[in-house]
Design an enzyme around this catalytic site. Structure first.
Site, PDB file in Angstrom:
ATOM      1  N   SER A 154       0.877  -1.182   0.000  1.00 37.05           N
ATOM      2  CA  SER A 154       0.000   0.000   0.000  1.00 37.05           C
ATOM      3  C   SER A 154       0.906   1.221   0.000  1.00 37.05           C
ATOM      4  CB  SER A 154      -0.853  -0.011   1.276  1.00 37.05           C
ATOM      5  OG  SER A 154      -1.340   1.289   1.557  1.00 37.05           O
ATOM      6  N   TYR A 167      -2.981  -0.827   9.912  1.00 37.36           N
ATOM      7  CA  TYR A 167      -2.890  -1.210   8.500  1.00 37.36           C
ATOM      8  C   TYR A 167      -1.534  -0.782   7.928  1.00 37.36           C
ATOM      9  CZ  TYR A 167      -4.204  -1.140   3.506  1.00 37.36           C
ATOM     10  OH  TYR A 167      -4.259  -1.325   2.147  1.00 37.36           O
TER      11      TYR A 167
HETATM   12  N1  LIG Z   1      -8.412  -0.632  -2.832  1.00 36.43           N
HETATM   13  C1  LIG Z   1      -7.323   0.080  -2.593  1.00 36.43           C
HETATM   14  O1  LIG Z   1      -7.288   1.295  -2.812  1.00 36.43           O
HETATM   15  C2  LIG Z   1      -6.093  -0.573  -2.053  1.00 36.43           C
HETATM   16  C3  LIG Z   1      -4.926   0.177  -1.979  1.00 36.43           C
HETATM   17  C4  LIG Z   1      -3.769  -0.400  -1.496  1.00 36.43           C
HETATM   18  C5  LIG Z   1      -3.769  -1.709  -1.119  1.00 36.43           C
HETATM   19  N2  LIG Z   1      -4.930  -2.444  -1.186  1.00 36.43           N
HETATM   20  C6  LIG Z   1      -4.858  -3.832  -0.774  1.00 36.43           C
HETATM   21  O2  LIG Z   1      -5.323  -4.659  -1.828  1.00 36.43           O
HETATM   22  C7  LIG Z   1      -5.800  -5.881  -1.263  1.00 36.43           C
HETATM   23  C8  LIG Z   1      -7.199  -6.142  -1.806  1.00 36.43           C
HETATM   24  O3  LIG Z   1      -8.088  -5.203  -1.249  1.00 36.43           O
HETATM   25  P1  LIG Z   1      -9.340  -4.586  -2.037  1.00 36.43           P
HETATM   26  O4  LIG Z   1      -9.135  -3.139  -2.051  1.00 36.43           O
HETATM   27  O5  LIG Z   1      -9.551  -5.327  -3.293  1.00 36.43           O
HETATM   28  O6  LIG Z   1     -10.496  -4.849  -0.994  1.00 36.43           O
HETATM   29  P2  LIG Z   1     -11.717  -5.861  -0.965  1.00 36.43           P
HETATM   30  O7  LIG Z   1     -12.489  -5.784  -2.223  1.00 36.43           O
HETATM   31  O8  LIG Z   1     -12.389  -5.593   0.314  1.00 36.43           O
HETATM   32  O9  LIG Z   1     -10.981  -7.282  -0.909  1.00 36.43           O
HETATM   33  C9  LIG Z   1     -10.416  -7.774   0.265  1.00 36.43           C
HETATM   34  C10 LIG Z   1     -10.211  -9.251   0.074  1.00 36.43           C
HETATM   35  O10 LIG Z   1      -9.623  -9.806   1.253  1.00 36.43           O
HETATM   36  C11 LIG Z   1     -10.189 -11.085   1.417  1.00 36.43           C
HETATM   37  N3  LIG Z   1     -10.056 -11.571   2.771  1.00 36.43           N
HETATM   38  C12 LIG Z   1     -10.166 -10.874   3.928  1.00 36.43           C
HETATM   39  N4  LIG Z   1      -9.987 -11.707   4.975  1.00 36.43           N
HETATM   40  C13 LIG Z   1      -9.781 -12.943   4.461  1.00 36.43           C
HETATM   41  C14 LIG Z   1      -9.526 -14.219   5.035  1.00 36.43           C
HETATM   42  N5  LIG Z   1      -9.449 -14.409   6.349  1.00 36.43           N
HETATM   43  N6  LIG Z   1      -9.369 -15.265   4.200  1.00 36.43           N
HETATM   44  C15 LIG Z   1      -9.434 -15.111   2.864  1.00 36.43           C
HETATM   45  N7  LIG Z   1      -9.657 -13.922   2.262  1.00 36.43           N
HETATM   46  C16 LIG Z   1      -9.824 -12.868   3.065  1.00 36.43           C
HETATM   47  C17 LIG Z   1     -11.646 -10.875   1.055  1.00 36.43           C
HETATM   48  O11 LIG Z   1     -12.215 -12.132   0.772  1.00 36.43           O
HETATM   49  P3  LIG Z   1     -13.737 -12.517   1.141  1.00 36.43           P
HETATM   50  O12 LIG Z   1     -14.572 -11.324   0.794  1.00 36.43           O
HETATM   51  O13 LIG Z   1     -13.994 -13.687   0.261  1.00 36.43           O
HETATM   52  O14 LIG Z   1     -13.738 -12.836   2.582  1.00 36.43           O
HETATM   53  C18 LIG Z   1     -11.515  -9.997  -0.176  1.00 36.43           C
HETATM   54  O15 LIG Z   1     -11.343 -10.795  -1.325  1.00 36.43           O
HETATM   55  C19 LIG Z   1      -5.739  -5.712   0.256  1.00 36.43           C
HETATM   56  O16 LIG Z   1      -4.531  -6.241   0.717  1.00 36.43           O
HETATM   57  C20 LIG Z   1      -5.722  -4.201   0.418  1.00 36.43           C
HETATM   58  O17 LIG Z   1      -5.121  -3.819   1.618  1.00 36.43           O
HETATM   59  C21 LIG Z   1      -6.089  -1.899  -1.649  1.00 36.43           C
END
Ligand SMILES: NC(=O)c1ccc[n+]([C@@H]2O[C@H](COP(=O)([O-])OP(=O)(O)OC[C@H]3O[C@@H](n4cnc5c(N)ncnc54)[C@H](OP(=O)(O)O)[C@@H]3O)[C@@H](O)[C@H]2O)c1
Length: 270
Positions: A154, A167
């Protein structure tokens, strides 16, 4: 002439968090490049929808349930994928996210964050998000002499954003652990890199970025003002970096690096 640099047809890719916004887009990109894709996560509906999208586009994919916080569940995942598709060659660790309980606000001071809440979010992003999947999949990749692991960091890993404290600390540790593993496994043919996304609309951050009527929150506006490109990312803008890092042909000598896909966010000062 066929472009073999980005052809993943001999790859088996596992995307943990393939049920989410960013992981889902990464899974689709890997499928489009020819990989057999294991979409892994807890949410069956979203996982199956992503599988259907990949297969409808002509790719090969299956949804596999997993709880990334459990080594047992990850072990069962690896076995199931190996039976269905063969040895995993690419692992994308995209499970993670922020949590309001560890976010500093006017009503929730830093000193009132409990150790339990801190540990839960820290563990989601570092332990379940990266450590346990790497422990489960990495040694098998080393034994096979081939693997590419892509961990999601991130912008907050580089210089912590205001408010998102646990985080940020966990994501900084993701960078550090990824560097460690890249060194450990380099001679066994396993590359470990990170992608640093900027700001992309997703389930876990939508309340931080948008009001209920869809307009940007004050924080959302501040992020846009701080992003040289002046906009949020679109999840499919992670496709290029993902396929590049997954491809042994395209990134054969690249390990221990971080690719920023952030519209310039980390280059902006004043
Ligand atoms: N969106 C952004 O702007 C952004 C920026 C920087 C970094 N990130 C990172 O990118 C990654 C994806 O996030 P996102 O933004 O796409 O958010 P998201 O749509 O909320 O996705 C989060 C994912 O984490 C999974 N997850 C959470 N706990 C879990 C567990 N115990 N076992 C298996 N899966 C689990 C969820 O799976 P289920 O729903 O199936 O439980 C979901 O697929 C994360 O690491 C986040 O920190 C995002």
């Amino acid at each position: 002439m066929k472009n073999t640099l980005f052809d993943l047809s001999d790859s088996v890719a596992v995307v943990i968090g393939g049920t989410g916004a960013l992981g889902g887009a990464m899974a689709s990109a890997l499928g489009e490049a020819g990989a057999r894709v294991a979409v892994a996560g807890r949410n069956k509906e979203r996982g199956q929808a992503r599988r259907d999208e990949i297969t409808k586009a002509g790719g090969e994919a299956e949804f596999f349930p997993v709880d990334a916080s459990s080594r047992e569940s990850l072990h069962a995942l690896r076995q199931a994928i190996t039976e269905k598709f063969g040895n995993p060659t690419t692992l994308v660790n995209a499970a993670g996210g922020n949590d309001p309980r560890v976010t500093v606000t006017a009503d929730h001071a830093f000193e009132n964050i409990t150790a339990e809440d801190w540990n839960e979010n820290f563990n989601l992003n570092l332990v379940g998000g990266v450590l346990l999947p790497c422990q489960e999949f990495g040694p098998a990749m080393c034994a096979a002499g081939r693997g590419s692991i892509i961990n999601i960091a991130s912008v907050s890993a580089h210089l912590p954003l205001s408010r998102v404290v646990a985080y940020s600390a966990a994501k900084a540790a993701v960078l550090n652990l990824s560097s460690f593993l890249s060194r450990e496994w380099a001679r066994q043919g396993v590359r470990v890199n990170t992608i640093t996304p900027g700001f992309f609309p997703a389930e876990q951050n939508k309340r931080l970025l948008f009001n209920e009527d869809g307009t940007p929150t004050e924080r959302g506006r501040s992020i846009l003002n701080h992003t040289p490109m002046g906009r949020l990312g679109k999840a499919d803008e992670l496709a290029g970096a993902t396929v590049f890092l997954a491809s042994d042909a395209a990134s054969s000598f690249i390990t221990g690096t971080d690719i920023r896909v952030d519209g310039g966010f980390l280059s902006q000062t004043i």
